[in-house]
Every structure is written in structure tokens, then in C-alpha cells.
Enzyme design. Sequence first.
Site, PDB file in Angstrom:
ATOM      1  N   ASP A   1     -10.801 -12.446 -74.404  1.00 15.68           N
ATOM      2  CA  ASP A   1     -11.758 -11.932 -73.424  1.00 15.68           C
ATOM      3  C   ASP A   1     -12.224 -10.608 -74.017  1.00 15.68           C
ATOM      4  OD1 ASP A   1     -13.222 -11.087 -71.266  1.00 15.68           O
ATOM      5  OD2 ASP A   1     -11.532 -10.995 -69.882  1.00 15.68           O
TER       6      ASP A   1
ATOM      7  N   CYS B   1     -18.940 -11.347 -71.667  1.00 16.61           N
ATOM      8  CA  CYS B   1     -19.888 -11.341 -70.547  1.00 16.61           C
ATOM      9  C   CYS B   1     -21.140 -10.608 -71.009  1.00 16.61           C
ATOM     10  CB  CYS B   1     -19.284 -10.717 -69.289  1.00 16.61           C
ATOM     11  SG  CYS B   1     -18.750  -9.016 -69.496  1.00 16.61           S
TER      12      CYS B   1
END
Length: 139
Positions: free
Chosen positions: A17, A70
Site C-alpha cells: 500500500d 490511491c
Amino acid sequence: MRPLADLDGTVDRVVVDAPCTGAGTWRRNPDAKWRLRPGSLSTRLAEQAAVLDRAGRLVRPGGRISYITCSLLPQENDGALDAFLGRAEGFAVVPARDVVARVLPALADAVRFTRHGLQMSPARTGTDGFYVASLERRG
């Protein structure tokens, strides 16, 4: 000191992540783009490189790295993987189309496939902007 050194080359799957600019969340958090400072992107790219290099040491032959941001910025997505693939030997991209076709075929019409992964966007999926790619350590 490397606290996870005893795991090098033994892990089946590493999920990264990745630290990123968060550009994929700007629709929901429009003020976030104004909080970026000069040099933020280059700092994030350096952090992504370090995290990917660490993940590369952990994963065993036949194991995979799932890389997620993201962000919608190509530098943080395919660009980060291009840089990693240029530094690390023995890794190959797992085609995102193949993964989607096997795991969740209905997703194929909602995402945009990139050179190495797939990108979700508010316009096509109603989500924040995300990027996902998978790499396999060969040999």
C-alpha cells in the site's frame, strides 16, 4: 538493522500500500492538492522505490507483489514499476487483464488497463482513484 531480514526470499505475497500523493482522493478531498509541497512527488517516488525494493527482497521465487496506490499519476503507478523492474532482476508483470478475467470479470468494463496494472477512477467506478498491479518473482 533489518528486522524482517530472516523473511527474505520466503514470502508468498507482499501487499504494498504505497505511500503516494493521494491524487486519487482529490475528488473527495479537493483541498489535498493544495497541501502538496514542491518536491512532494519526488519524495513519494523515492519512498515507493524503497518500499518496492524491500518487497522485492521479501518475496520468494513464484511469489507476488501486489502494488497499490490511491493516485492517478502515471509516475506513481506504471512509472514506479518501470523503475523497479529496471533495478530488480527476475520480476515480471502479471497482466492485469488476466487477473481480472480470472477473479472478477465484471470489473473489466469499469477499469482502465494500463501498461502494467489497472486504474479505477471516480468517473468509471464511483470510487476514489486507485491503481493496482501485480508482479511475480520468476526463478
